[in-house]
Scaffold this active site. Structure first.
Site, PDB file in Angstrom:
ATOM      1  N   CYS A   1      40.004  41.146  41.312  1.00  0.00           N
ATOM      2  CA  CYS A   1      39.169  40.884  42.728  1.00  0.00           C
ATOM      3  C   CYS A   1      38.009  39.803  42.054  1.00  0.00           C
ATOM      4  O   CYS A   1      37.391  39.496  43.219  1.00  0.00           O
ATOM      5  CB  CYS A   1      38.777  41.936  43.607  1.00  0.00           C
ATOM      6  SG  CYS A   1      37.385  42.936  42.362  1.00  0.00           S
TER       7      CYS A   1
ATOM      8  N   CYS B   1      37.880  50.929  25.584  1.00  0.00           N
ATOM      9  CA  CYS B   1      39.237  49.620  24.764  1.00  0.00           C
ATOM     10  C   CYS B   1      39.716  49.565  27.036  1.00  0.00           C
ATOM     11  O   CYS B   1      39.980  49.753  27.034  1.00  0.00           O
ATOM     12  CB  CYS B   1      39.634  51.333  24.689  1.00  0.00           C
ATOM     13  SG  CYS B   1      41.716  49.915  24.171  1.00  0.00           S
TER      14      CYS B   1
HETATM   15 FE    FE Z   1      38.573  44.727  40.799  1.00  0.00          FE
END
Ligand code: FE
Length: 162
Positions: free
Chosen positions: A79, A147
């Protein structure tokens, strides 16, 4: 009797919750960007879909971003939300891009039991895409090791470097 049923329901509820978190990103949260499974599948690559939407993990040492030392911002591959900054990236030796700090507010946290014990899972706060996990063995000043699957990130270089 009533108490026993209440305990039974509690056990059932908590075990269902544990199961639902095993294979998929958290469903209870509502995200600003919400797409159907089919829509995600059509907009992400197979590996992006596996990591971001199915909470999978890329193979260690396979990400192009692992050794990237350029100044810039790491954004959500699904996104575009800015998630991590290059100045917080460090070499952890694990084989996954690692950061000691996230862009606060843009990353959300959860707990998963995918490998048998509790780990702090992290995901994009805008679309819910799974990113990776946070551990307490990172460097100062936070002591955190985020991580992160490189495939879940896109890198945007700073304008002054272009
Ligand atoms: Fe996203």
């Amino acid at each position: 009797m009533g108490k026993n049923i209440a305990i039974l329901l509690m056990v059932l509820f908590s075990s269902c919750k544990g199961n639902s978190q095993k294979t998929e990103t958290k469903k209870e949260e509502t995200f600003e960007i919400t797409k159907s499974d089919a829509e995600w599948k059509s907009t992400l690559t197979e590996l992006e879909y596996y990591v971001l939407r199915k909470a999978g993990t890329e193979r260690a040492f396979t990400s192009d971003l692992l050794t990237n030392k350029e100044a810039g911002t790491y954004v959500c591959a699904a996104c575009g939300t800015p998630l991590f900054k290059s100045e917080h990236k460090y070499k952890s030796g694990t084989g996954w891009p690692s950061f000691y700090q996230e862009i606060e507010g843009n990353v959300a946290f959860d707990v998963d039991y995918n490998i048998g014990y509790a780990r702090t899972e992290e995901h994009c706060a805008t679309c819910g895409g799974h990113l990776g996990h946070v551990f307490d063995d990172g460097p100062e000043p936070t002591g955190k090791r985020h991580c992160i699957n490189g495939v879940a990130l896109n890198f945007i270089p700073n304008v002054e470097n272009q």
